[in-house]
Scaffold this motif. Sequence first.
Motif, mmCIF file in Angstrom:
data_model
loop_
_atom_site.group_PDB
_atom_site.id
_atom_site.type_symbol
_atom_site.label_atom_id
_atom_site.label_comp_id
_atom_site.label_asym_id
_atom_site.label_seq_id
_atom_site.Cartn_x
_atom_site.Cartn_y
_atom_site.Cartn_z
ATOM 1 N N ASP A 74 8.893 11.024 -12.029
ATOM 2 C CA ASP A 74 7.989 11.163 -11.014
ATOM 3 C C ASP A 74 6.496 11.702 -11.178
ATOM 4 O OD1 ASP A 74 9.868 10.117 -9.199
ATOM 5 O OD2 ASP A 74 10.953 11.818 -9.009
ATOM 6 N N VAL A 75 6.504 12.745 -11.951
ATOM 7 C CA VAL A 75 5.219 13.458 -12.283
ATOM 8 C C VAL A 75 4.273 12.483 -13.010
ATOM 9 C CG1 VAL A 75 4.128 15.198 -13.497
ATOM 10 C CG2 VAL A 75 6.278 15.657 -12.421
ATOM 11 N N ALA A 76 4.763 11.575 -14.032
ATOM 12 C CA ALA A 76 4.301 10.528 -14.733
ATOM 13 C C ALA A 76 3.727 9.459 -13.708
ATOM 14 C CB ALA A 76 4.961 9.698 -15.745
ATOM 15 N N ASN A 77 4.536 9.024 -12.777
ATOM 16 C CA ASN A 77 4.196 8.114 -11.737
ATOM 17 C C ASN A 77 3.017 8.582 -10.884
ATOM 18 O OD1 ASN A 77 6.389 6.602 -12.305
ATOM 19 N ND2 ASN A 77 7.551 7.078 -11.079
ATOM 20 N N SER A 78 3.044 9.816 -10.478
ATOM 21 C CA SER A 78 1.692 10.403 -9.994
ATOM 22 C C SER A 78 0.423 9.943 -10.398
ATOM 23 C CB SER A 78 2.005 11.752 -9.623
ATOM 24 O OG SER A 78 1.526 12.638 -10.786
ATOM 25 N N LEU A 79 0.482 10.063 -11.815
ATOM 26 C CA LEU A 79 -0.983 9.764 -12.553
ATOM 27 C C LEU A 79 -0.952 8.345 -12.324
ATOM 28 C CD1 LEU A 79 -3.442 10.516 -13.940
ATOM 29 C CD2 LEU A 79 -1.825 10.571 -15.994
ATOM 30 N N GLU A 80 -0.254 7.725 -12.642
ATOM 31 C CA GLU A 80 -0.159 6.209 -12.585
ATOM 32 C C GLU A 80 -0.749 5.506 -10.769
ATOM 33 O OE1 GLU A 80 3.262 4.883 -15.825
ATOM 34 O OE2 GLU A 80 3.916 5.237 -13.620
ATOM 35 N N ALA A 81 -0.142 6.162 -10.134
ATOM 36 C CA ALA A 81 -0.410 6.104 -8.673
ATOM 37 C C ALA A 81 -1.924 6.507 -8.459
ATOM 38 C CB ALA A 81 0.359 6.707 -7.734
ATOM 39 N N LEU A 82 -2.358 7.736 -8.996
ATOM 40 C CA LEU A 82 -3.711 7.789 -8.609
ATOM 41 C C LEU A 82 -4.768 6.996 -9.355
ATOM 42 C CD1 LEU A 82 -5.936 10.082 -8.225
ATOM 43 C CD2 LEU A 82 -5.348 11.029 -10.358
ATOM 44 N N LEU A 83 -4.541 6.572 -10.613
ATOM 45 C CA LEU A 83 -5.394 5.615 -11.122
ATOM 46 C C LEU A 83 -5.304 4.361 -10.370
ATOM 47 C CD1 LEU A 83 -7.429 5.992 -13.607
ATOM 48 C CD2 LEU A 83 -5.717 7.772 -13.379
ATOM 49 N N GLY A 84 -4.110 3.880 -10.328
ATOM 50 C CA GLY A 84 -4.064 2.568 -9.458
ATOM 51 C C GLY A 84 -4.821 2.461 -8.119
ATOM 52 N N HIS A 85 -4.738 3.648 -7.403
ATOM 53 C CA HIS A 85 -5.518 3.777 -6.227
ATOM 54 C C HIS A 85 -7.079 3.646 -6.315
ATOM 55 C CE1 HIS A 85 -6.570 5.228 -2.097
ATOM 56 N NE2 HIS A 85 -7.430 5.826 -2.623
ATOM 57 N N VAL A 86 -7.373 4.312 -7.204
ATOM 58 C CA VAL A 86 -8.736 4.561 -7.655
ATOM 59 C C VAL A 86 -9.519 3.240 -8.016
ATOM 60 C CG1 VAL A 86 -10.507 5.886 -8.906
ATOM 61 C CG2 VAL A 86 -8.732 7.117 -8.130
ATOM 62 N N TRP A 87 -8.601 2.721 -8.928
ATOM 63 C CA TRP A 87 -8.960 1.393 -9.576
ATOM 64 C C TRP A 87 -9.218 0.388 -8.282
ATOM 65 C CZ3 TRP A 87 -7.461 -3.605 -10.032
ATOM 66 C CH2 TRP A 87 -8.287 -4.461 -10.900
ATOM 67 N N LEU A 88 -8.063 0.185 -7.444
ATOM 68 C CA LEU A 88 -7.953 -0.741 -6.525
ATOM 69 C C LEU A 88 -9.324 -0.473 -5.391
ATOM 70 C CD1 LEU A 88 -4.274 -0.917 -5.799
ATOM 71 C CD2 LEU A 88 -5.794 -2.748 -6.498
ATOM 72 N N GLN A 89 -9.647 0.869 -5.158
ATOM 73 C CA GLN A 89 -10.530 1.223 -4.270
ATOM 74 C C GLN A 89 -12.173 0.899 -4.899
ATOM 75 O OE1 GLN A 89 -10.365 2.044 -0.871
ATOM 76 N NE2 GLN A 89 -8.234 1.362 -1.644
ATOM 77 N N LYS A 90 -11.988 0.476 -6.078
ATOM 78 C CA LYS A 90 -13.190 0.233 -6.819
ATOM 79 C C LYS A 90 -14.022 1.528 -7.152
ATOM 80 C CE LYS A 90 -13.444 -4.521 -5.349
ATOM 81 N NZ LYS A 90 -12.361 -4.967 -5.969
ATOM 82 N N MET A 91 -13.179 2.474 -7.290
ATOM 83 C CA MET A 91 -13.894 3.815 -7.611
ATOM 84 C C MET A 91 -14.382 4.056 -9.270
ATOM 85 S SD MET A 91 -11.958 6.028 -5.107
ATOM 86 C CE MET A 91 -12.773 6.842 -3.619
ATOM 87 N N ILE A 92 -13.479 3.289 -9.896
ATOM 88 C CA ILE A 92 -13.476 3.464 -11.464
ATOM 89 C C ILE A 92 -13.312 2.134 -11.952
ATOM 90 C CG2 ILE A 92 -10.998 3.848 -11.797
ATOM 91 C CD1 ILE A 92 -11.880 6.005 -13.724
#
Length: 127
Positions: A74-92
């Motif tokens: 779940d801790v690993a998933n949190s990093l994956e979720a963060l990066l997924g969100h930031v990429w989908l929002q076109k922030m990175i």
Amino acid sequence: MWGSKLNDDDLGKILTNTGLAQFGDSLLNFAYSIALTETTHRPRGTKVQDKILADAAARAGLRKRLPRRVGRGDVANSLEALLGHVWLQKMITLEEIVLCLKTENLDPSENFSILADVALSKLRKKP
């Protein structure tokens, strides 16, 4: 949640979103494979281990934003979720992710921790 200033509740929702984690898992595996391919000059495809991601998430302070009793996955998933969100929002961009992961370091979790810090700073800057 997506258009306003980020607060801890919003960040918690992002970090525990399983759909974002699944997308982020694929994104990070792809980006890491590109980074390895560019670094070694030979095609590589790999899955990033949960231990590496969990260590990076803890270093970046994501662990303390999760519910108390969660496992390493779940801790690993949190990093994956963060990066997924930031990429989908076109922030990175994918290029920015790969660049963070290409940094030569004996401990790959350090590169992922730097990437998490970059993502968090971009998320916090969003108007």
